[in-house]
Motif scaffolding. Sequence first.
Motif, PDB file in Angstrom:
ATOM      1  N   ARG A  10       0.845  -1.198   0.000  1.00  0.00           N
ATOM      2  CA  ARG A  10       0.000   0.000   0.000  1.00  0.00           C
ATOM      3  C   ARG A  10       0.879   1.247   0.000  1.00  0.00           C
ATOM      4  O   ARG A  10       1.834   1.338   0.771  1.00  0.00           O
ATOM      5  N   PHE A  11       0.481   2.185  -0.855  1.00  0.00           N
ATOM      6  CA  PHE A  11       1.259   3.415  -1.024  1.00  0.00           C
ATOM      7  C   PHE A  11       0.313   4.602  -1.150  1.00  0.00           C
ATOM      8  O   PHE A  11      -0.875   4.452  -1.399  1.00  0.00           O
ATOM      9  N   TYR A  12       0.896   5.796  -1.012  1.00  0.00           N
ATOM     10  CA  TYR A  12       0.143   7.038  -1.209  1.00  0.00           C
ATOM     11  C   TYR A  12       0.909   7.859  -2.218  1.00  0.00           C
ATOM     12  O   TYR A  12       2.079   8.193  -2.005  1.00  0.00           O
ATOM     13  N   GLY A  13       0.252   8.163  -3.344  1.00  0.00           N
ATOM     14  CA  GLY A  13       0.928   8.902  -4.408  1.00  0.00           C
ATOM     15  C   GLY A  13       0.051   9.996  -4.977  1.00  0.00           C
ATOM     16  O   GLY A  13      -1.132  10.108  -4.663  1.00  0.00           O
ATOM     17  N   TYR A  14       0.652  10.806  -5.836  1.00  0.00           N
ATOM     18  CA  TYR A  14      -0.001  11.973  -6.415  1.00  0.00           C
ATOM     19  C   TYR A  14      -0.136  11.816  -7.927  1.00  0.00           C
ATOM     20  O   TYR A  14       0.228  12.700  -8.692  1.00  0.00           O
ATOM     21  N   GLN A  26      -3.709  10.081  -3.419  1.00  0.00           N
ATOM     22  CA  GLN A  26      -4.630   8.988  -3.143  1.00  0.00           C
ATOM     23  C   GLN A  26      -3.861   7.691  -2.910  1.00  0.00           C
ATOM     24  O   GLN A  26      -2.654   7.633  -3.120  1.00  0.00           O
ATOM     25  N   ARG A  27      -4.601   6.669  -2.504  1.00  0.00           N
ATOM     26  CA  ARG A  27      -3.997   5.367  -2.231  1.00  0.00           C
ATOM     27  C   ARG A  27      -3.787   4.581  -3.523  1.00  0.00           C
ATOM     28  O   ARG A  27      -4.568   4.702  -4.463  1.00  0.00           O
ATOM     29  N   PHE A  28      -2.750   3.769  -3.520  1.00  0.00           N
ATOM     30  CA  PHE A  28      -2.475   2.818  -4.592  1.00  0.00           C
ATOM     31  C   PHE A  28      -2.039   1.512  -3.942  1.00  0.00           C
ATOM     32  O   PHE A  28      -1.295   1.529  -2.957  1.00  0.00           O
ATOM     33  N   TYR A  29      -2.500   0.397  -4.490  1.00  0.00           N
ATOM     34  CA  TYR A  29      -2.110  -0.919  -3.998  1.00  0.00           C
ATOM     35  C   TYR A  29      -1.338  -1.629  -5.099  1.00  0.00           C
ATOM     36  O   TYR A  29      -1.624  -1.435  -6.290  1.00  0.00           O
TER      37      TYR A  29
END
Length: 124
Positions: A10-14, A26-29
């Motif tokens: 799980r990551f948080y990116g723009y 937002q979140r990215f899996y």
Amino acid sequence: MDKVYVEGMRFYGYHGAFQEETKLGQRFYADVVMEIDTEQAGNTDDLDDTVNYAEVYEAAKEVLEGEPVKLVETLTARTASLILERFAIVDAVTVKVKKPDPPIPGHYDGVAVEIRRERGFEKK
């Protein structure tokens, strides 16, 4: 060919095509499946004979929390390329990147892109 799975990262990116996505983030899996020969590692019990899961996570993090891009396809392709570049033992890799909350109408579990790349793959 044997497979090594690193799933549910799980990551948080723009990333995104819309301004609010690149501003708010937002979140990215991500899920990664690497095709490797695990026989040596199974016999030696030595981490140097396989892939280090923590290093796979860091490679995915570098892409998914890194330079903003518009498309999930770009994130997925860059993650696969980086894994093949960093881990010589990996013969092929399948990467799935999911955006669970895209800013489009409707209620669903998100959108995802999955690709498979193998060593020596070149787009013509």
